[in-house]
Design a protein around this motif. Sequence first.
Motif, mmCIF file in Angstrom:
data_model
loop_
_atom_site.group_PDB
_atom_site.id
_atom_site.type_symbol
_atom_site.label_atom_id
_atom_site.label_comp_id
_atom_site.label_asym_id
_atom_site.label_seq_id
_atom_site.Cartn_x
_atom_site.Cartn_y
_atom_site.Cartn_z
ATOM 1 N N THR A 275 0.864 -1.175 0.000
ATOM 2 C CA THR A 275 0.000 0.000 0.000
ATOM 3 C C THR A 275 0.904 1.229 0.000
ATOM 4 O O THR A 275 1.827 1.332 0.819
ATOM 5 N N MET A 276 0.685 2.122 -0.947
ATOM 6 C CA MET A 276 1.561 3.288 -1.122
ATOM 7 C C MET A 276 0.734 4.576 -1.014
ATOM 8 O O MET A 276 -0.364 4.653 -1.555
ATOM 9 N N VAL A 277 1.279 5.566 -0.344
ATOM 10 C CA VAL A 277 0.608 6.860 -0.255
ATOM 11 C C VAL A 277 1.343 7.847 -1.157
ATOM 12 O O VAL A 277 2.556 8.051 -1.005
ATOM 13 N N GLY A 278 0.608 8.441 -2.081
ATOM 14 C CA GLY A 278 1.169 9.460 -2.968
ATOM 15 C C GLY A 278 0.730 10.838 -2.498
ATOM 16 O O GLY A 278 -0.463 11.085 -2.350
ATOM 17 N N VAL A 279 1.692 11.721 -2.272
ATOM 18 C CA VAL A 279 1.401 13.078 -1.787
ATOM 19 C C VAL A 279 1.711 14.051 -2.916
ATOM 20 O O VAL A 279 2.868 14.176 -3.345
ATOM 21 N N VAL A 280 0.677 14.715 -3.424
ATOM 22 C CA VAL A 280 0.823 15.608 -4.579
ATOM 23 C C VAL A 280 0.617 17.047 -4.125
ATOM 24 O O VAL A 280 -0.466 17.389 -3.634
ATOM 25 N N PRO A 281 1.623 17.924 -4.269
ATOM 26 C CA PRO A 281 1.412 19.336 -3.942
ATOM 27 C C PRO A 281 0.317 19.933 -4.835
ATOM 28 O O PRO A 281 0.270 19.645 -6.037
ATOM 29 N N ARG A 282 -0.534 20.789 -4.243
ATOM 30 C CA ARG A 282 -1.643 21.362 -5.005
ATOM 31 C C ARG A 282 -1.197 22.508 -5.916
ATOM 32 O O ARG A 282 -1.972 22.923 -6.769
#
Length: 502
Positions: A275-282
């Motif tokens: 399970t991977m969490v992707g954090v995308v700057p807005r």
Amino acid sequence: MALDYPTADALTDTVTPRDPSHWPDTPVFRGYASPVRLEGEVRDLEVVGTIPAALDGAYIRNSADHAHPPMYENDLFLNGDGMLHKVRIKDGKADLSTRYVQTEKLKVERAARRALFGAYRNMFTDDPSVAGKDRSTANTSVVFHGGTLLALKEAARPMRIDPDTLATLGGYDFDGRLKSETFTAHPKIDPRTGEMVAFGYFTTGTADTAVELYYIDASGELTRTERFDAPYPSMIHDCLLSENYVIFTICPMVCDWERVKRGEAFFHWDDRLPTMVGVVPRRPGGARDVRWFKAPNPVMETHTFNAWEEGDRLNLEHFITQTGWLSQFPDINNPQAQEKPPFAQRWTIDLGAGADEISIAPMWGHIGEMPMIDLRFATQRTRHFWFGTNNPALGPMLPRGAKGPPFTCLGHFDAVTEQLDFFYAGPHSSPEEPIFVPRTPDAVEGDGWLMTIVGRRDENRTDLVILDAQALSDGPVAIIKFPCRVHEGFHGMWVPGSALKG
Ligand code: V55
Ligand code: FE
């Protein structure tokens, strides 16, 4: 990340065509879950108690209500036709209306008087006569943004709905700016700016890793599209939004197009993948800088509450199960595995540390699903959390349905007092997703009403129940009684009276 599946023929669940003139005798089509298919209006619903005089608006939600017997015996409840339910509340009175979303699928099948579209998301199982036609069932959720009401299904583009009549106004592509073939059923609205952040996965209609991110301004204009790749092709059902980030929890609910072509289940649980969490700057260009964090175990996010930042620390609040959604999609490594229930967890990521771990803490020690917060405070830390749940101390569990045991209760967690409070809906009664409605537009967080549809399973009937959101165990403020059943649903919302004509 390469996909390397075991080739166990015993795991395949090939769909077998059936006589489409009658309904299957399966939990999806039986008893309280059986299709309702009735469109209509009931004015001046019976009310037990008192509807708060100031409540003015409409509770609108989506459901999956098969209009025709399915082509395949093992059809999923997720594959039903989108049926909208609306309760217009004003001056202490309530009116019900129910109406199908007029999808191309529904129109074509009505003309033929039988199902022509096959298994869930699998065009290879369709009748050849519908090749190339829009398969959307538009059955999962509704969103009201920029004055537009949309019915959503993550496998397709939005359908536009008239909030006054529930009439379908057609497909919706944001003036041609939506490029993806798909659009999530769980877009997020930033209450500080009015911006809506949405995404599509499997954007070309096949199982690939491309994710398209959409920024839609408060007026409803799609202003920006960004793209990134997920680690592997899987179901991305929900997402999280904080002040500066959009966050995706990628879970190993994998889609393998070769299996889809063979008519197997559209998704499989494969917990050999992480399970991977992707954090995308807005900020503009942020998708190029997506950062990936690996969860300690392969788990599934079912639905999200909220995300918020505290300096460099990003907090993700969501329901997590230790297994896949095994009542719907098989475990590819362990066909005997039993589905485990979701628990609320807070995952914290330190974006400044250069480390890539996620720290995980339970939020409270009680199962739940169908999370809700006071959405006026989304992207900020909130105090109040509501959810559907069971509590055997208050009343017996109900018999399992197509999606597992129905809820018997709603829960409220107050993060300041750390108290849990429950509404038990009564014998044979099953609440669904809770919706929070503020008492006034500027009431403090959590001051208002909680609404939920409640199934009266012994009466084959449905109610809408209104509770004081911070006094669930006091019981209903009002029970709005339907003279009939409406189908169990998924997600809904409150549209304020100021946005309605009638
Ligand atoms: C969900 C629901 C769907 C779907 C995929 O709640 C995931 C999860 C109602 O349809 O297609
Ligand atoms: Fe959902």
